[in-house]
Design a protein around this motif. Structure first.
Motif, mmCIF file in Angstrom:
data_model
loop_
_atom_site.group_PDB
_atom_site.id
_atom_site.type_symbol
_atom_site.label_atom_id
_atom_site.label_comp_id
_atom_site.label_asym_id
_atom_site.label_seq_id
_atom_site.Cartn_x
_atom_site.Cartn_y
_atom_site.Cartn_z
ATOM 1 N N LYS A 221 -5.452 -9.991 14.662
ATOM 2 C CA LYS A 221 -6.799 -9.526 15.003
ATOM 3 C C LYS A 221 -7.608 -9.308 13.723
ATOM 4 C CE LYS A 221 -5.332 -6.068 17.536
ATOM 5 N NZ LYS A 221 -5.338 -4.866 18.427
ATOM 6 N N VAL A 222 -8.856 -9.739 13.752
ATOM 7 C CA VAL A 222 -9.707 -9.696 12.570
ATOM 8 C C VAL A 222 -10.855 -8.722 12.804
ATOM 9 C CG1 VAL A 222 -11.211 -11.017 11.032
ATOM 10 C CG2 VAL A 222 -9.123 -12.063 11.932
ATOM 11 N N ASP A 223 -10.964 -7.729 11.953
ATOM 12 C CA ASP A 223 -12.105 -6.816 12.023
ATOM 13 C C ASP A 223 -13.364 -7.592 11.638
ATOM 14 O OD1 ASP A 223 -14.081 -4.841 10.668
ATOM 15 O OD2 ASP A 223 -12.685 -3.503 11.699
ATOM 16 N N PRO A 224 -14.441 -7.497 12.424
ATOM 17 C CA PRO A 224 -15.629 -8.310 12.139
ATOM 18 C C PRO A 224 -16.297 -7.994 10.810
ATOM 19 C CG PRO A 224 -16.069 -6.688 13.868
ATOM 20 C CD PRO A 224 -14.590 -6.686 13.631
ATOM 21 N N VAL A 225 -16.040 -6.822 10.246
ATOM 22 C CA VAL A 225 -16.650 -6.439 8.969
ATOM 23 C C VAL A 225 -15.637 -6.481 7.833
ATOM 24 C CG1 VAL A 225 -17.802 -4.571 7.706
ATOM 25 C CG2 VAL A 225 -18.389 -5.008 10.099
ATOM 26 N N LEU A 226 -14.438 -5.961 8.070
ATOM 27 C CA LEU A 226 -13.454 -5.800 7.004
ATOM 28 C C LEU A 226 -12.486 -6.965 6.890
ATOM 29 C CD1 LEU A 226 -12.632 -2.019 7.562
ATOM 30 C CD2 LEU A 226 -14.185 -3.012 5.872
ATOM 31 N N GLY A 227 -12.397 -7.801 7.937
ATOM 32 C CA GLY A 227 -11.518 -8.954 7.871
ATOM 33 C C GLY A 227 -10.137 -8.662 8.427
ATOM 34 N N PRO A 228 -9.144 -9.476 8.067
ATOM 35 C CA PRO A 228 -7.804 -9.354 8.648
ATOM 36 C C PRO A 228 -6.967 -8.262 7.992
ATOM 37 C CG PRO A 228 -7.839 -11.155 7.092
ATOM 38 C CD PRO A 228 -9.259 -10.642 7.166
ATOM 39 N N LEU A 229 -5.912 -7.896 8.668
ATOM 40 C CA LEU A 229 -4.871 -7.062 8.070
ATOM 41 C C LEU A 229 -4.216 -7.852 6.937
ATOM 42 C CD1 LEU A 229 -3.039 -4.457 8.411
ATOM 43 C CD2 LEU A 229 -1.560 -5.914 9.806
ATOM 44 N N LEU A 230 -3.978 -7.185 5.803
ATOM 45 C CA LEU A 230 -3.381 -7.855 4.652
ATOM 46 C C LEU A 230 -2.067 -7.187 4.284
ATOM 47 C CD1 LEU A 230 -6.548 -8.183 2.370
ATOM 48 C CD2 LEU A 230 -5.602 -9.915 3.901
ATOM 49 N N HIS A 231 -1.040 -7.989 4.037
ATOM 50 C CA HIS A 231 0.254 -7.471 3.598
ATOM 51 C C HIS A 231 0.794 -8.349 2.486
ATOM 52 C CE1 HIS A 231 4.781 -7.555 3.837
ATOM 53 N NE2 HIS A 231 4.537 -6.308 3.501
ATOM 54 N N ASN A 232 1.172 -7.705 1.389
ATOM 55 C CA ASN A 232 1.753 -8.435 0.264
ATOM 56 C C ASN A 232 2.907 -7.644 -0.329
ATOM 57 O OD1 ASN A 232 -0.159 -10.833 -0.356
ATOM 58 N ND2 ASN A 232 -1.552 -9.095 -0.114
ATOM 59 N N VAL A 233 4.006 -8.330 -0.618
ATOM 60 C CA VAL A 233 5.056 -7.762 -1.452
ATOM 61 C C VAL A 233 4.641 -8.002 -2.893
ATOM 62 C CG1 VAL A 233 7.462 -7.952 -2.161
ATOM 63 C CG2 VAL A 233 6.863 -7.995 0.265
ATOM 64 N N THR A 234 4.505 -6.917 -3.661
ATOM 65 C CA THR A 234 3.870 -7.021 -4.972
ATOM 66 C C THR A 234 4.796 -6.761 -6.153
ATOM 67 O OG1 THR A 234 3.144 -4.731 -4.652
ATOM 68 C CG2 THR A 234 1.571 -6.474 -4.105
ATOM 69 N N GLN A 235 5.961 -6.126 -5.908
ATOM 70 C CA GLN A 235 6.921 -5.896 -6.992
ATOM 71 C C GLN A 235 8.332 -5.954 -6.418
ATOM 72 O OE1 GLN A 235 4.979 -2.019 -8.514
ATOM 73 N NE2 GLN A 235 5.978 -2.830 -10.328
ATOM 74 N N ILE A 236 9.245 -6.423 -7.238
ATOM 75 C CA ILE A 236 10.662 -6.387 -6.876
ATOM 76 C C ILE A 236 11.462 -6.238 -8.161
ATOM 77 C CG2 ILE A 236 10.921 -8.911 -6.904
ATOM 78 C CD1 ILE A 236 12.854 -8.514 -4.474
ATOM 79 N N ALA A 237 12.478 -5.385 -8.116
ATOM 80 C CA ALA A 237 13.292 -5.131 -9.305
ATOM 81 C C ALA A 237 14.718 -4.842 -8.877
ATOM 82 C CB ALA A 237 12.740 -3.946 -10.097
ATOM 83 N N GLY A 238 15.676 -5.313 -9.655
ATOM 84 C CA GLY A 238 17.070 -5.030 -9.334
ATOM 85 C C GLY A 238 18.016 -5.748 -10.267
ATOM 86 N N GLY A 239 19.245 -5.280 -10.272
ATOM 87 C CA GLY A 239 20.282 -5.913 -11.086
ATOM 88 C C GLY A 239 20.318 -5.401 -12.500
ATOM 89 N N GLU A 240 21.474 -5.597 -13.130
ATOM 90 C CA GLU A 240 21.662 -5.135 -14.500
ATOM 91 C C GLU A 240 21.907 -6.280 -15.470
ATOM 92 O OE1 GLU A 240 24.767 -2.270 -14.435
ATOM 93 O OE2 GLU A 240 23.610 -0.788 -13.310
ATOM 94 N N GLN A 241 22.675 -7.283 -15.030
ATOM 95 C CA GLN A 241 22.882 -8.440 -15.892
ATOM 96 C C GLN A 241 23.243 -9.640 -15.029
ATOM 97 O OE1 GLN A 241 26.029 -6.540 -18.251
ATOM 98 N NE2 GLN A 241 27.441 -8.160 -17.554
ATOM 99 N N ILE A 242 23.184 -10.807 -15.636
ATOM 100 C CA ILE A 242 23.211 -12.032 -14.857
ATOM 101 C C ILE A 242 24.567 -12.306 -14.202
ATOM 102 C CG2 ILE A 242 23.885 -13.572 -16.748
ATOM 103 C CD1 ILE A 242 21.684 -15.506 -15.661
#
Length: 381
Positions: A221-242
């Motif tokens: 559903k798209v808000d007529p003024v604000l537009g669509p709902l937006l979702h983004n994964v923006t950071q990921i971190a993990g692990g110690e060595q390869i």
């Protein structure tokens, strides 16, 4: 209006380095400005050491409505100082602009509100009702101050609210909300030559990523003024060595909500999703939210919105758009108050906020002062 005094006020605010968590110095300066006026009731609401909100209340000649004014005291970091042609905390001015960190976002709007109130007190202007200025901490990092003031009941009597965030002198009546979330996964470390002996925390986050993508994708559903709902994964971190199976990993996501998809139902769905994933073998996920901010619903035909538009058009001499904003403001917290009220976001700033050589146009700053004054006096007749 004394244009020189108005500009000095803005310059003095810009000279105070209120980056993220040093707002008390700005609050102290503003308190001094109102000390000479017994009619101004100044309440300091401490948030943390070095961080103070201000609530300035002025009562009119007779009972009437209560109008809230909102501006935040904090600014973001100036970043790389060498990228600035004008020092970020000098309040430098040329024939067109005033420069400095916060000039646009949003000490320009805050200074304009303060000047209007000081002028109202000095000239003993007559009005009915009450004006209440909220000068808040922590807007840039989570609306902490507005949340605190709302919880303590300072906004419960409002009949309308002006938020002086930069709007390019357009009248904004609605804006998006924000949900920032963190999902941490706990597994078991092992040698990468023997992965079965461990539990890969990054694999757990992959399962979450696939699941939340499936949850969000159908929400079209798209808000007529604000537009669509937006979702983004923006950071990921993990692990110690390869060559080690990671025992811990973290994922961060950002959701920009609209009134069609408000925060609370979405958060409940995400919580249920994490609980369902944790029922599956091998998953140990923990969900944390970072200061979610609700979307601002609004009506462009509301009388307060139209009053603002009429006054702005008369002052500026051209058509003024009534629009929405893709960001969020302290209004996200203030609308949690005891009663509903219309909100207008209107300020003299522009798109230079959070950038080097941030500025506010002098003509826009002066125009905002005139518009605020006329809206206040007409609303509180």
């Amino acid at each position: 209006m004394d244009k020189r005094k108005a500009l000095i006020l803005l310059q003095e605010l810009l000279k105070i380095k209120s980056v993220n968590n040093h707002e008390a110095q700005v609050a102290d300066y503003i308190k001094l400005l109102f000390d000479q006026y017994p009619a101004a009731q100044v309440t300091e609401v401490n948030y943390a050491p070095g961080r103070s909100n201000l609530v300035i209340t002025i009562h009119g000649d007779q009972p009437g409505k209560t109008l809230g004014l909102s501006g935040h005291l904090d600014v973001v970091s100036p970043g790389d100082i060498s990228a600035w042609h004008h020092p970020p905390f000098a309040g430098e001015m040329d024939t067109d602009n005033v420069y400095g960190r916060g000039a646009s976002d949003m000490k320009g709007g805050l200074a304009a509100l303060i000047y209007v109130l000081l002028d109202l007190l000095a000239e003993k202007r007559s009005f009915a009702g009450t004006i209440r200025l909220f000068a808040t901490v922590g807007e840039e990092t989570g609306n902490y101050g507005a949340a605190q003031l709302t919880r303590q009941g300072f906004a419960d009597e409002l009949d309308a609210l002006i938020v002086a965030e930069p709007s390019n002198l357009q009248v904004e009546y609605t804006h998006r909300g924000v949900i920032d979330y963190e999902v941490s996964a706990t597994g078991k470390a092992a040698h990468s030559a023997n992965p079965a002996a461990g539990n890969n925390a990054i694999d757990q986050l992959f399962r979450f990523y696939e699941a939340i993508t499936a949850l969000m994708t159908p929400k079209t559903k798209v808000d007529p003024v604000l537009g669509p709902l937006l979702h983004n994964v923006t950071q990921i971190a993990g692990g110690e060595q390869i060559n080690s199976i990671p025992a811990r990993a973290r994922l961060y996501g950002n959701i920009r909500t609209t009134p069609l998809y408000p925060n609370q139902p979405l958060m409940a769905e995400i919580e249920a999703l994490v609980a369902e994933l944790n029922q599956q073998p091998g998953n140990e996920l923990q969900l944390t939210y970072h200061y979610p901010e609700s979307p601002l619903p609004g009506n462009p035909q509301a009388p307060f919105v139209q009053l603002f538009r009429k006054v702005a058009m008369h002052t500026l001499g051209h058509k003024v758009a009534v629009v929405g904003d893709s960001g969020a403001t302290d209004a996200s917290e203030f609308i949690r108050a005891a009663q509903k009220f219309p909100v207008v976001i209107f300020g003299p700033g522009n798109d230079s906020g959070h950038q080097a050589d941030e500025y506010v146009a002098i003509k826009d700053y002066i125009a905002a002062i005139t518009i605020y004054q006329q809206v206040i006096l007409q609303f509180l007749r």
